[in-house]
Design a protein around this motif. Structure first.
Motif, PDB file in Angstrom:
ATOM      1  N   ILE A 134      16.456  41.093  38.455  1.00 55.57           N
ATOM      2  CA  ILE A 134      17.630  40.440  37.869  1.00 55.57           C
ATOM      3  C   ILE A 134      18.338  39.658  38.979  1.00 55.57           C
ATOM      4  O   ILE A 134      18.718  40.229  40.003  1.00 55.57           O
ATOM      5  N   ILE A 135      18.460  38.370  38.761  1.00 57.57           N
ATOM      6  CA  ILE A 135      18.999  37.498  39.816  1.00 57.57           C
ATOM      7  C   ILE A 135      20.192  36.711  39.283  1.00 57.57           C
ATOM      8  O   ILE A 135      20.071  35.993  38.283  1.00 57.57           O
ATOM      9  N   ALA A 136      21.312  36.869  39.940  1.00 57.67           N
ATOM     10  CA  ALA A 136      22.523  36.156  39.541  1.00 57.67           C
ATOM     11  C   ALA A 136      22.560  34.803  40.234  1.00 57.67           C
ATOM     12  O   ALA A 136      22.365  34.726  41.446  1.00 57.67           O
ATOM     13  N   VAL A 137      22.782  33.746  39.457  1.00 50.45           N
ATOM     14  CA  VAL A 137      22.968  32.417  40.047  1.00 50.45           C
ATOM     15  C   VAL A 137      24.459  32.122  39.947  1.00 50.45           C
ATOM     16  O   VAL A 137      25.033  32.118  38.865  1.00 50.45           O
ATOM     17  N   SER A 138      25.063  31.911  41.101  1.00 51.78           N
ATOM     18  CA  SER A 138      26.512  31.944  41.163  1.00 51.78           C
ATOM     19  C   SER A 138      27.038  30.781  41.988  1.00 51.78           C
ATOM     20  O   SER A 138      26.288  30.141  42.716  1.00 51.78           O
ATOM     21  N   SER A 139      28.324  30.511  41.870  1.00 55.91           N
ATOM     22  CA  SER A 139      28.933  29.497  42.731  1.00 55.91           C
ATOM     23  C   SER A 139      30.392  29.862  42.914  1.00 55.91           C
ATOM     24  O   SER A 139      30.970  30.555  42.077  1.00 55.91           O
ATOM     25  N   GLY A 140      30.961  29.399  44.016  1.00 56.78           N
ATOM     26  CA  GLY A 140      32.363  29.702  44.266  1.00 56.78           C
ATOM     27  C   GLY A 140      33.276  28.943  43.334  1.00 56.78           C
ATOM     28  O   GLY A 140      34.318  29.426  42.920  1.00 56.78           O
ATOM     29  N   LYS A 141      32.876  27.709  42.977  1.00 62.11           N
ATOM     30  CA  LYS A 141      33.729  26.927  42.078  1.00 62.11           C
ATOM     31  C   LYS A 141      32.867  26.178  41.071  1.00 62.11           C
ATOM     32  O   LYS A 141      31.638  26.095  41.240  1.00 62.11           O
ATOM     33  N   PRO A 248      31.680  30.343  37.218  1.00 60.94           N
ATOM     34  CA  PRO A 248      32.068  30.107  38.611  1.00 60.94           C
ATOM     35  C   PRO A 248      33.131  31.100  39.068  1.00 60.94           C
ATOM     36  O   PRO A 248      33.841  31.666  38.243  1.00 60.94           O
ATOM     37  N   GLY A 249      33.207  31.295  40.367  1.00 65.54           N
ATOM     38  CA  GLY A 249      34.260  32.148  40.914  1.00 65.54           C
ATOM     39  C   GLY A 249      33.788  33.570  41.114  1.00 65.54           C
ATOM     40  O   GLY A 249      32.596  33.865  41.098  1.00 65.54           O
ATOM     41  N   VAL A 268      23.524  31.677  45.736  1.00 61.50           N
ATOM     42  CA  VAL A 268      24.827  31.026  45.685  1.00 61.50           C
ATOM     43  C   VAL A 268      24.632  29.521  45.872  1.00 61.50           C
ATOM     44  O   VAL A 268      24.032  29.077  46.842  1.00 61.50           O
ATOM     45  N   VAL A 269      25.130  28.776  44.875  1.00 60.29           N
ATOM     46  CA  VAL A 269      24.978  27.324  44.886  1.00 60.29           C
ATOM     47  C   VAL A 269      26.256  26.701  45.425  1.00 60.29           C
ATOM     48  O   VAL A 269      27.356  27.092  45.045  1.00 60.29           O
ATOM     49  N   THR A 270      26.080  25.720  46.305  1.00 62.11           N
ATOM     50  CA  THR A 270      27.254  25.029  46.831  1.00 62.11           C
ATOM     51  C   THR A 270      26.922  23.550  46.998  1.00 62.11           C
ATOM     52  O   THR A 270      25.792  23.132  46.764  1.00 62.11           O
ATOM     53  N   THR A 271      27.912  22.774  47.333  1.00 65.83           N
ATOM     54  CA  THR A 271      27.681  21.365  47.680  1.00 65.83           C
ATOM     55  C   THR A 271      28.008  21.208  49.159  1.00 65.83           C
ATOM     56  O   THR A 271      28.571  22.129  49.760  1.00 65.83           O
ATOM     57  N   PRO A 272      27.680  20.062  49.751  1.00 71.08           N
ATOM     58  CA  PRO A 272      27.846  19.988  51.216  1.00 71.08           C
ATOM     59  C   PRO A 272      29.296  19.957  51.701  1.00 71.08           C
ATOM     60  O   PRO A 272      29.527  20.174  52.885  1.00 71.08           O
ATOM     61  N   GLN A 273      30.256  19.697  50.815  1.00 72.79           N
ATOM     62  CA  GLN A 273      31.629  19.581  51.311  1.00 72.79           C
ATOM     63  C   GLN A 273      32.166  20.916  51.775  1.00 72.79           C
ATOM     64  O   GLN A 273      31.892  21.954  51.179  1.00 72.79           O
ATOM     65  N   VAL A 277      32.137  24.900  50.217  1.00 73.30           N
ATOM     66  CA  VAL A 277      31.504  25.940  51.018  1.00 73.30           C
ATOM     67  C   VAL A 277      32.452  27.125  51.203  1.00 73.30           C
ATOM     68  O   VAL A 277      32.045  28.283  51.150  1.00 73.30           O
ATOM     69  N   GLY A 278      33.743  26.843  51.388  1.00 71.91           N
ATOM     70  CA  GLY A 278      34.737  27.925  51.519  1.00 71.91           C
ATOM     71  C   GLY A 278      34.758  28.802  50.280  1.00 71.91           C
ATOM     72  O   GLY A 278      34.762  30.036  50.364  1.00 71.91           O
ATOM     73  N   ASP A 279      34.712  28.175  49.105  1.00 75.20           N
ATOM     74  CA  ASP A 279      34.680  28.946  47.859  1.00 75.20           C
ATOM     75  C   ASP A 279      33.394  29.755  47.778  1.00 75.20           C
ATOM     76  O   ASP A 279      33.391  30.900  47.331  1.00 75.20           O
ATOM     77  N   ALA A 280      32.314  29.124  48.201  1.00 74.93           N
ATOM     78  CA  ALA A 280      31.018  29.806  48.126  1.00 74.93           C
ATOM     79  C   ALA A 280      31.002  31.032  49.035  1.00 74.93           C
ATOM     80  O   ALA A 280      30.416  32.056  48.694  1.00 74.93           O
ATOM     81  N   LEU A 281      31.682  30.910  50.177  1.00 71.10           N
ATOM     82  CA  LEU A 281      31.735  32.040  51.110  1.00 71.10           C
ATOM     83  C   LEU A 281      32.370  33.260  50.429  1.00 71.10           C
ATOM     84  O   LEU A 281      31.869  34.377  50.541  1.00 71.10           O
ATOM     85  N   ARG A 282      33.437  33.000  49.675  1.00 72.16           N
ATOM     86  CA  ARG A 282      34.061  34.120  48.947  1.00 72.16           C
ATOM     87  C   ARG A 282      33.070  34.719  47.944  1.00 72.16           C
ATOM     88  O   ARG A 282      33.014  35.930  47.756  1.00 72.16           O
ATOM     89  N   GLY A 283      32.286  33.832  47.313  1.00 74.23           N
ATOM     90  CA  GLY A 283      31.282  34.308  46.359  1.00 74.23           C
ATOM     91  C   GLY A 283      30.261  35.207  47.037  1.00 74.23           C
ATOM     92  O   GLY A 283      29.909  36.272  46.531  1.00 74.23           O
ATOM     93  N   VAL A 284      29.798  34.778  48.203  1.00 74.29           N
ATOM     94  CA  VAL A 284      28.807  35.564  48.941  1.00 74.29           C
ATOM     95  C   VAL A 284      29.382  36.938  49.294  1.00 74.29           C
ATOM     96  O   VAL A 284      28.761  37.977  49.096  1.00 74.29           O
ATOM     97  N   ARG A 285      30.621  36.922  49.797  1.00 73.24           N
ATOM     98  CA  ARG A 285      31.249  38.174  50.216  1.00 73.24           C
ATOM     99  C   ARG A 285      31.379  39.139  49.045  1.00 73.24           C
ATOM    100  O   ARG A 285      31.232  40.349  49.198  1.00 73.24           O
TER     101      ARG A 285
END
Ligand code: ATP
Length: 386
Positions: A134-141, A248-249, A268-273, A277-285
């Motif tokens: 089971i794999i979650a595909v996620s993003s910070g925003k 998201p989130g 965790v999916v992010t864009t280069p900005q 990436v900051g939002d994605a970091l919270r997602g990873v954590r």
């Protein structure tokens, strides 16, 4: 159990609270997990307690230390208020002993009411071996292309011969029906919901069950119910992978999913900005804190291909995905270029890996699927029968 951050044992460091045990070996406790705590502590704690003879079941409530302290103060206040109301009956009340904050306040054996009825215990995750990994595909925003990556990943894994299911847990904006071109009420047979099929992938979406324009009046507890029902009552058959397109989130759905079942990995999916990436970091954590291994980062909308030379043009800056991957020490699994055909694929219900497999974006998504399969195999071995 040692906490490397504190250089101390988790019990001595008072990270284990509200321990309760039933006579038939059920153990429940609260684990106070700081944002900077090691990701694996929750799983380690579970394994440690499961390893104790006589333990039949373990429930862990993971709580932020600050939240726990605030909740405890509120509970004490309420206790005091309850004890200061006027009494007409004749006995005296002992002063409300401010519970000594000793390490790991072990409650006596408990079969009756839980110690803290106001906070329902986190349900024990249920294993669903037939669902594969089971794999979650996620993003910070929102808007970074998480659903796009999820559907293309599913279709690409299916093309590679895997048995794949995909479900969304996004009660506010389920995208799967549109992106996979399927949208009808799923049939029910033998009390099981039959998933719809698209491009060799079994699909289940909240979008099949609600009207498109229906306001999103569903909130928190419903997410848990829907996730559980999708895991339990959908006739998925035998799968190698079940991808979960998360909202998201870092909200209810993420927590509900990890409480409902054992999640084998998160992407965790992010864009280069930098901001994404900051939002994605919270997602990873968040995944790390709940013991879910992050398989890697996907940088989407990474660059535009120069139509003449094929060379990348960095539209939104560059390096964000790599920077995040380095920071959290997981691999950057892929970089997907910007391509209008990706949008078209999403809007027409034909993912680009199927509709235009020769494009740079489709090739990036296809190799992403290979990388994900490799990462899963590294961690869990190759799926049976493949
Ligand atoms: N590589 C890409 N190139 C061009 N457009 C893209 C790319 N990836 C995604 N898009 C487009 O960006 C928009 C947002 O994508 P998507 O819906 O997948 O994002 P999301 O992160 O799942 O958003 P949300 O969770 O808020 O629904 C869509 O119109 C999609 O077609």
């Amino acid at each position: 159990m040692h906490n490397p951050r504190l250089g101390a044992d988790v019990v001595a460091a008072e990270q284990v609270q509200d321990v309760a045990v039933t006579t038939d070996g059920k153990v429940r406790f609260t684990l106070l997990l700081d944002a900077s705590d090691d990701a694996t502590l929750v799983r380690e704690a579970r394994l440690a307690v499961e390893g104790v003879e006589g333990v039949s079941d373990v429930r862990i409530d993971v709580t932020d230390p600050a939240e726990f302290a605030a909740g405890r103060d509120a509970r004490r206040g309420a206790q005091r208020a309850a004890h200061t109301h006027g009494h007409t009956h004749g006995h005296t009340h002992a002063a409300p002993a401010a519970a000594p904050r000793g390490p790991a306040r072990a409650l006596p054996v408990m079969d009756a009411a839980p110690a803290r009825p106001a906070t329902p215990a986190a349900p024990t995750p249920v294993a669903y071996p037939h669902l594969g990994k089971i794999i979650a595909v996620s993003s910070g925003k929102g808007g970074v292309g998480k659903s796009t990556v999820a559907v293309n990943l599913a279709a690409a894994l299916a093309k590679q011969g895997a048995r794949v299911g995909i479900m969304d847990a996004d009660i506010y904006g389920p995208n799967l029906p549109l992106m996979l071109g399927v949208n009808e009420a799923p049939p029910v047979r033998d009390n099981m919901i039959q998933p719809l099929m698209a491009f060799g992938v079994k699909v289940m979406s909240i979008g099949f069950l609600i009207e498109r324009d229906q306001p999103a009046i569903w909130r928190g507890p419903i997410v848990m119910k829907v996730i559980n029902q999708f895991l339990k009552d959908v006739a998925w058959g035998e799968l190698d992978y079940l991808l979960v397109d998360m909202p998201p989130g870092t909200g209810d759905a993420q927590l509900s999913l990890v409480q409902a079942t054992h999640v084998h990995g998160a992407i965790v999916v992010t864009t280069p900005q930098a901001v994404a990436v900051g939002d994605a970091l919270r997602g990873v954590r968040m995944f790390e804190r709940t013991g879910v291994p992050v398989l890697g980062i996907v940088e989407n909308m990474s660059y535009l291909e120069n139509p003449e030379t094929g060379k990348p043009i960095a539209v939104f800056g560059s390096g964000g995905g790599q920077q995040l991957a380095d920071e959290v020490q997981v691999p950057l699994l892929g970089q997907v270029p910007l391509d209008p055909r990706v949008v078209e694929g999403g809007d027409t219900g034909r993912p680009i890996v199927v509709a235009a497999p020769q494009t740079g974006a489709a090739r990036a998504l296809t190799s992403l699927a290979e990388r994900v399969a490799e990462r899963v195999a590294e961690r869990y071995g190759v799926p049976a029968g493949r």
